[in-house]
Enzyme design. Structure first.
Site, PDB file in Angstrom:
ATOM      1  N   VAL A  64     -15.468  26.704  12.720  1.00 14.66           N
ATOM      2  CA  VAL A  64     -16.851  26.780  13.224  1.00 14.66           C
ATOM      3  C   VAL A  64     -16.922  26.846  14.755  1.00 14.66           C
ATOM      4  O   VAL A  64     -17.970  27.199  15.294  1.00 14.66           O
ATOM      5  CB  VAL A  64     -17.727  25.613  12.712  1.00 14.66           C
ATOM      6  CG1 VAL A  64     -17.891  25.665  11.204  1.00 14.66           C
ATOM      7  CG2 VAL A  64     -17.178  24.265  13.162  1.00 14.66           C
ATOM      8  N   SER A 142     -23.415  10.539  14.545  1.00 18.98           N
ATOM      9  CA  SER A 142     -22.603   9.335  14.328  1.00 18.98           C
ATOM     10  C   SER A 142     -23.209   8.165  15.079  1.00 18.98           C
ATOM     11  O   SER A 142     -23.829   8.343  16.136  1.00 18.98           O
ATOM     12  CB  SER A 142     -21.187   9.566  14.857  1.00 18.98           C
ATOM     13  OG  SER A 142     -20.476   8.332  14.881  1.00 18.98           O
ATOM     14  N   TYR A 155     -16.140  12.367  21.774  1.00 15.24           N
ATOM     15  CA  TYR A 155     -16.835  12.340  20.482  1.00 15.24           C
ATOM     16  C   TYR A 155     -18.263  11.795  20.644  1.00 15.24           C
ATOM     17  O   TYR A 155     -19.216  12.363  20.102  1.00 15.24           O
ATOM     18  CB  TYR A 155     -16.014  11.462  19.535  1.00 15.24           C
ATOM     19  CG  TYR A 155     -16.490  11.381  18.114  1.00 15.24           C
ATOM     20  CD1 TYR A 155     -16.197  12.392  17.205  1.00 15.24           C
ATOM     21  CD2 TYR A 155     -17.204  10.273  17.655  1.00 15.24           C
ATOM     22  CE1 TYR A 155     -16.606  12.299  15.876  1.00 15.24           C
ATOM     23  CE2 TYR A 155     -17.613  10.171  16.334  1.00 15.24           C
ATOM     24  CZ  TYR A 155     -17.308  11.184  15.444  1.00 15.24           C
ATOM     25  OH  TYR A 155     -17.714  11.085  14.136  1.00 15.24           O
ATOM     26  N   ALA A 157     -20.088  11.834  23.327  1.00 14.43           N
ATOM     27  CA  ALA A 157     -20.902  12.814  24.064  1.00 14.43           C
ATOM     28  C   ALA A 157     -21.394  13.909  23.124  1.00 14.43           C
ATOM     29  O   ALA A 157     -22.569  14.296  23.161  1.00 14.43           O
ATOM     30  CB  ALA A 157     -20.063  13.422  25.201  1.00 14.43           C
ATOM     31  N   ALA A 158     -20.515  14.395  22.260  1.00 17.86           N
ATOM     32  CA  ALA A 158     -20.908  15.469  21.331  1.00 17.86           C
ATOM     33  C   ALA A 158     -21.937  14.968  20.323  1.00 17.86           C
ATOM     34  O   ALA A 158     -22.928  15.646  20.030  1.00 17.86           O
ATOM     35  CB  ALA A 158     -19.677  15.994  20.594  1.00 17.86           C
ATOM     36  N   LYS A 159     -21.716  13.763  19.790  1.00 11.82           N
ATOM     37  CA  LYS A 159     -22.605  13.244  18.741  1.00 11.82           C
ATOM     38  C   LYS A 159     -23.971  12.861  19.311  1.00 11.82           C
ATOM     39  O   LYS A 159     -24.995  13.006  18.631  1.00 11.82           O
ATOM     40  CB  LYS A 159     -21.944  12.059  18.028  1.00 11.82           C
ATOM     41  CG  LYS A 159     -20.708  12.432  17.216  1.00 11.82           C
ATOM     42  CD  LYS A 159     -21.038  13.444  16.117  1.00 11.82           C
ATOM     43  CE  LYS A 159     -19.855  13.721  15.201  1.00 11.82           C
ATOM     44  NZ  LYS A 159     -20.168  14.719  14.165  1.00 11.82           N
TER      45      LYS A 159
HETATM   46  P1  NAP Z   1     -12.730  14.308   7.667  1.00 11.39           P
HETATM   47  O1  NAP Z   1     -12.465  13.535   6.425  1.00 11.39           O
HETATM   48  O2  NAP Z   1     -11.707  14.356   8.728  1.00 11.39           O
HETATM   49  O3  NAP Z   1     -13.154  15.802   7.258  1.00 11.39           O
HETATM   50  C1  NAP Z   1     -13.471  16.707   8.264  1.00 11.39           C
HETATM   51  C2  NAP Z   1     -13.957  17.984   7.657  1.00 11.39           C
HETATM   52  O4  NAP Z   1     -14.331  18.865   8.736  1.00 11.39           O
HETATM   53  C3  NAP Z   1     -12.910  18.697   6.845  1.00 11.39           C
HETATM   54  O5  NAP Z   1     -13.527  19.277   5.724  1.00 11.39           O
HETATM   55  C4  NAP Z   1     -12.390  19.769   7.792  1.00 11.39           C
HETATM   56  O6  NAP Z   1     -11.966  20.946   7.136  1.00 11.39           O
HETATM   57  C5  NAP Z   1     -13.646  20.077   8.570  1.00 11.39           C
HETATM   58  N1  NAP Z   1     -13.352  20.701   9.865  1.00 11.39           N
HETATM   59  C6  NAP Z   1     -12.678  20.174  10.919  1.00 11.39           C
HETATM   60  N2  NAP Z   1     -12.608  21.061  11.924  1.00 11.39           N
HETATM   61  C7  NAP Z   1     -13.246  22.177  11.495  1.00 11.39           C
HETATM   62  C8  NAP Z   1     -13.515  23.446  12.071  1.00 11.39           C
HETATM   63  N3  NAP Z   1     -13.101  23.731  13.311  1.00 11.39           N
HETATM   64  N4  NAP Z   1     -14.180  24.357  11.339  1.00 11.39           N
HETATM   65  C9  NAP Z   1     -14.598  24.081  10.089  1.00 11.39           C
HETATM   66  N5  NAP Z   1     -14.379  22.893   9.481  1.00 11.39           N
HETATM   67  C10 NAP Z   1     -13.708  21.958  10.185  1.00 11.39           C
HETATM   68  O7  NAP Z   1     -14.039  13.778   8.395  1.00 11.39           O
HETATM   69  P2  NAP Z   1     -15.290  12.945   7.819  1.00 11.39           P
HETATM   70  O8  NAP Z   1     -15.024  11.516   8.092  1.00 11.39           O
HETATM   71  O9  NAP Z   1     -15.640  13.379   6.472  1.00 11.39           O
HETATM   72  O10 NAP Z   1     -16.412  13.415   8.860  1.00 11.39           O
HETATM   73  C11 NAP Z   1     -17.373  14.400   8.546  1.00 11.39           C
HETATM   74  C12 NAP Z   1     -18.447  14.373   9.616  1.00 11.39           C
HETATM   75  O11 NAP Z   1     -19.041  13.071   9.661  1.00 11.39           O
HETATM   76  C13 NAP Z   1     -17.899  14.639  11.014  1.00 11.39           C
HETATM   77  O12 NAP Z   1     -18.842  15.364  11.772  1.00 11.39           O
HETATM   78  C14 NAP Z   1     -17.757  13.228  11.576  1.00 11.39           C
HETATM   79  O13 NAP Z   1     -17.804  13.228  12.972  1.00 11.39           O
HETATM   80  C15 NAP Z   1     -18.958  12.570  10.973  1.00 11.39           C
HETATM   81  N6  NAP Z   1     -18.876  11.111  10.905  1.00 11.39           N
HETATM   82  C16 NAP Z   1     -17.859  10.485  10.238  1.00 11.39           C
HETATM   83  C17 NAP Z   1     -17.836   9.102  10.195  1.00 11.39           C
HETATM   84  C18 NAP Z   1     -16.771   8.339   9.466  1.00 11.39           C
HETATM   85  O14 NAP Z   1     -16.750   7.109   9.597  1.00 11.39           O
HETATM   86  N7  NAP Z   1     -15.904   8.963   8.692  1.00 11.39           N
HETATM   87  C19 NAP Z   1     -18.829   8.377  10.839  1.00 11.39           C
HETATM   88  C20 NAP Z   1     -19.833   9.035  11.509  1.00 11.39           C
HETATM   89  C21 NAP Z   1     -19.859  10.410  11.526  1.00 11.39           C
HETATM   90  P3  NAP Z   1     -10.421  21.336   6.883  1.00 11.39           P
HETATM   91  O15 NAP Z   1      -9.728  20.122   6.355  1.00 11.39           O
HETATM   92  O16 NAP Z   1     -10.498  22.451   5.910  1.00 11.39           O
HETATM   93  O17 NAP Z   1      -9.879  21.762   8.197  1.00 11.39           O
END
Ligand code: NAP
Length: 247
Positions: A64, A142, A155, A157-159
């Site tokens: 993306v 986040s 992170y 800053a982006a969020k």
């Molecule tokens: P995750 O388990 O690491 O999964 C990340 C997902 O994003 C994967 O499906 C990965 O796809 C995809 N991705 C990464 N880089 C990409 C790119 N350049 N283009 C397209 N897809 C990409 O992360 P998660 O914990 O589920 O987090 C999902 C979202 O929630 C993120 O925005 C994260 O910042 C946010 N978030 C997470 C938490 C938490 O505690 N986990 C808390 C707050 C917010 P591939 O594996 O196919 O590369």
């Protein structure tokens, strides 16, 4: 089925929170375009699971953070499903280190996926929503964008930027049948958080009033609500899913 007849695109739908969002949207009746970057096998597994449960889903590879890749994905998604009604900008990465040690590469990598990726995907699919006078956009921000976190200046800053973007886009699109909201998860059980050392995770849990991490499904339910007709008068908002950690 709350979302039957709708087409959704979830970025980063192959794993973690994105995967749970794909499953929940399909469960509510939406056809789901699952975007992934590198985890093709995991993305196929999500699509297979949805199909086995009687839903409709397909997978679409794109980084993306690359505008041309997003444009290619747009063509493929439109060829397959005809349109996108519900856009969930979920894809995200971390490159944690203290700001003193953070180099430009780590800064740029996180900003380019977590913020520019949202710009490219929203740009790509907004024109269709405007033509049809209907759309739902949800950004996964986040708690870190709200309260900061050691080692996550890039992170955070982006969020935080996503929250300002959400409010502005919501105002610009409010009369166009398109709502724009954010979900701000706290700490959720995914591989992203599993990468945090055990000792630090233990400390985090003590700061969560519910004394546990959240599940990806608990975040997904908030997203399904925001894209459903039940949320028709809600725009420009941030829905916190954090066990009471930031209130
Ligand atoms: P995750 O388990 O690491 O999964 C990340 C997902 O994003 C994967 O499906 C990965 O796809 C995809 N991705 C990464 N880089 C990409 C790119 N350049 N283009 C397209 N897809 C990409 O992360 P998660 O914990 O589920 O987090 C999902 C979202 O929630 C993120 O925005 C994260 O910042 C946010 N978030 C997470 C938490 C938490 O505690 N986990 C808390 C707050 C917010 P591939 O594996 O196919 O590369």
């Amino acid at each position: 089925m709350r979302l039957s007849g709708r087409v959704a695109l979830v970025t980063g739908g192959s794993r973690g929170i994105g995967r749970a969002i794909c499953e929940a949207l399909a469960d509510a009746g939406a056809a789901v375009a699952i975007n992934y970057q590198g985890s093709e096998r995991a993305a196929r597994e999500v699509a297979r699971e949805i199909a086995e449960a009687g839903g409709i889903a397909d997978i679409f590879q794109a980084d993306v953070s690359e505008r041309d890749a997003v444009q290619r994905m747009k063509k493929q998604v439109l060829a397959r499903f005809g349109r996108v009604d519900l856009l969930v900008n979920n894809a995200g990465i971390t490159r944690d280190r203290t700001f003193v040690r953070m180099d430009e590469e780590a800064w740029a990598a996180v900003l380019s996926v977590n913020l520019n990726g949202v710009f490219y995907c929203t740009k790509a699919f907004l024109d269709g929503m405007l033509e049809r006078g209907y759309g739902r956009i949800v950004h996964i921000s986040s708690i870190v964008g709200q309260i900061g976190n050691l080692g996550q200046a890039n992170y955070a800053a982006a969020k935080a930027a996503l929250l300002g973007f959400t409010k502005t886009l919501a105002k610009e699109l409010a009369t166009k049948g398109i709502t724009v909201n954010a979900v701000a998860p706290g700490f959720i059980e995914t591989e992203m958080v599993a990468a945090v050392p055990e000792e630090i995770r233990g400390k985090i849990v003590t700061q969560i009033p519910m004394r546990r991490l959240g599940t990806p499904q608990e975040v997904a339910k908030a997203v399904v609500f925001l894209v459903s007709d039940e949320a028709s008068y809600i725009t420009g908002q941030t829905l916190n899913v954090n066990g009471g950690m930031y209130a």
